[in-house]
Design a protein around this motif. Structure first.
Motif, mmCIF file in Angstrom:
data_model
loop_
_atom_site.group_PDB
_atom_site.id
_atom_site.type_symbol
_atom_site.label_atom_id
_atom_site.label_comp_id
_atom_site.label_asym_id
_atom_site.label_seq_id
_atom_site.Cartn_x
_atom_site.Cartn_y
_atom_site.Cartn_z
ATOM 1 N N SER A 91 6.058 -10.579 0.584
ATOM 2 C CA SER A 91 7.364 -10.177 0.071
ATOM 3 C C SER A 91 8.144 -9.268 1.013
ATOM 4 O O SER A 91 9.367 -9.414 1.163
ATOM 5 C CB SER A 91 7.201 -9.460 -1.285
ATOM 6 N N ASN A 112 5.827 -8.819 -5.793
ATOM 7 C CA ASN A 112 7.244 -8.521 -6.029
ATOM 8 C C ASN A 112 7.629 -8.540 -7.502
ATOM 9 O O ASN A 112 8.747 -8.179 -7.852
ATOM 10 C CB ASN A 112 8.133 -9.486 -5.237
ATOM 11 N N TYR A 120 2.741 -11.962 -8.649
ATOM 12 C CA TYR A 120 2.884 -11.618 -7.235
ATOM 13 C C TYR A 120 3.309 -10.162 -7.121
ATOM 14 O O TYR A 120 3.832 -9.557 -8.071
ATOM 15 C CB TYR A 120 3.914 -12.520 -6.569
#
Length: 376
Positions: A329, A186, A184
């Motif tokens: 995020s 983040n 992802y």
């Protein structure tokens, strides 16, 4: 061109629809917890989102998504308004079967399509993880439904001290983050960290140890809490983990996943409670970078039984770039969401990697999270 066949996605789809099995129509539609949506909504949502990313974003086909957008896009339907708007389970199952067939055909077509979202199998990995995360949430829904059905009986458990075995991790250099296509936003970019020497518990805090905290006045002694945590505790009148029940002759601790409930890792606690326990124990919560460094060094036992609260608020890594959209995020880098690492018994393999970052408000207690102690 994608290198990922849809077979695992098909398995996750089937597992999602199967979450309706064994539930009454009322349970399928029930909002079992204020922070959870009805089971029917989750099933519809995961199929909708697969269709959104594949049919709409890749192929420009909105014939399915336009009809359901205002129900299955979370920002367009408040949790407490979803139940009344949901289809009946038989209708949803038929729709799911039709959507699955269409999406399987689209995944096959995608093999011969050049699109940024399809590069290196990114979209297939993204969709798999979305299914995996909602499957865990659906298991939490079933847990909350089950809690309402239990007949409380005393659990044989004796309080224990917070003493535990610590592993020392020396100062070293470690790469933090995830470099693979399933990361992802983040978790990226990967960066080099230089953690100083620290000690971290070999295992998570147990139910027996948490009972020691309760017996020591853990929920009555403000000295172990920060101001915000104590204000929340007093306002919410919290005195034990979310799923524990106080009986006249002890505690009922419904934890069917573990044979030895006393030594099972405690869960049903929020970040505020975890930090209060750490202070009671004369320790602290591990910093997120410490947790990942220790995980990569192989010194943590029992990882993956409960999510483990870390000391940090959720934050962007140096050089963070939102992808594939800003909303996954970025809205949660607000100082009010705290990191939990490690996965739980309810987690699918897609989110069990060392670099995966979960994040919740400090008051969330239904998420199967516990803690592991650390100190400098």
């Amino acid at each position: 061109m994608t290198a990922n066949p849809p077979s695992r996605i098909a398995q996750l789809r089937q597992a999602s629809v199967a979450m309706l099995d064994g539930l009454t129509p009322a349970q399928q539609r029930c909002q079992s917890h204020p922070e959870l949506s009805p089971m029917l909504w989750h099933v519809g949502h995961v199929l909708f989102m697969e269709t959104y990313w594949l049919a709409e974003r890749v192929f420009g086909d909105t014939s399915v998504t336009n009809a359901w957008r205002d129900l299955y896009v979370p920002e367009l339907a408040a949790k407490d308004e979803r139940s009344a708007r949901l289809p009946e389970a038989p209708d949803l199952r038929r729709w799911a079967s039709q959507i699955a067939e269409q999406n399987d055909a689209n995944w096959q077509h995608a093999r011969n399509v050049d699109h940024p979202l399809l590069a290196d199998g990114y979209l297939a990995a993204f969709v798999r993880q979305h299914y995996a995360q909602h499957l865990e949430t659906m298991r939490l829904v079933r847990t909350q439904l089950a809690l309402a059905e239990y007949t409380p009986a005393p659990t044989a458990i004796e309080a224990e001290s917070p003493d535990t075995v610590f592993e020392t991790v020396g100062a070293h250099v470690v790469d933090i983050g995830t470099a693979t296509i399933d990361a992802y936003d983040n978790e990226q970019p990967v960066f080099t960290a230089y953690p100083e020497t620290f000690a971290i518990a070999a295992r998570c805090v147990t139910n027996a140890q948490w009972l020691g905290f309760i017996d020591a006045g853990g929920y009555q002694n403000a000295d172990w809490w920060d101001d915000a945590g104590w204000a929340w505790r007093e306002s919410a009148q919290v005195e034990h983990p979310q799923h524990w029940h106080a009986l006249e002759n002890g505690w009922f601790i419904p934890t069917p996943e573990f044979a030895d409930i006393a030594q099972a890792p405690v869960h049903g606690i929020g970040w505020y409670e975890a930090r209060a326990y750490a202070r009671y124990a004369g320790a602290r919560l591990p910093r997120e970078l410490e947790w990942e460094a220790a995980r990569r060094a192989g010194v943590l036992s029992g990882v993956g039984q409960v999510w483990e609260w870390c000391a940090d608020a959720f934050y962007p890594y140096p050089g963070f770039c939102a992808f594939p959209y800003d909303g996954y995020s970025m809205p949660w880098f607000d100082g009010g969401h705290f990191v939990a690492r490690g996965a739980s018994l309810h987690s699918e393999i897609e989110i069990r990697r060392p670099g995966f970052r979960n994040f919740y408000p400090p008051t969330h207690r239904h998420i199967h999270a516990g803690l592991r102690l650390a100190y400098t």
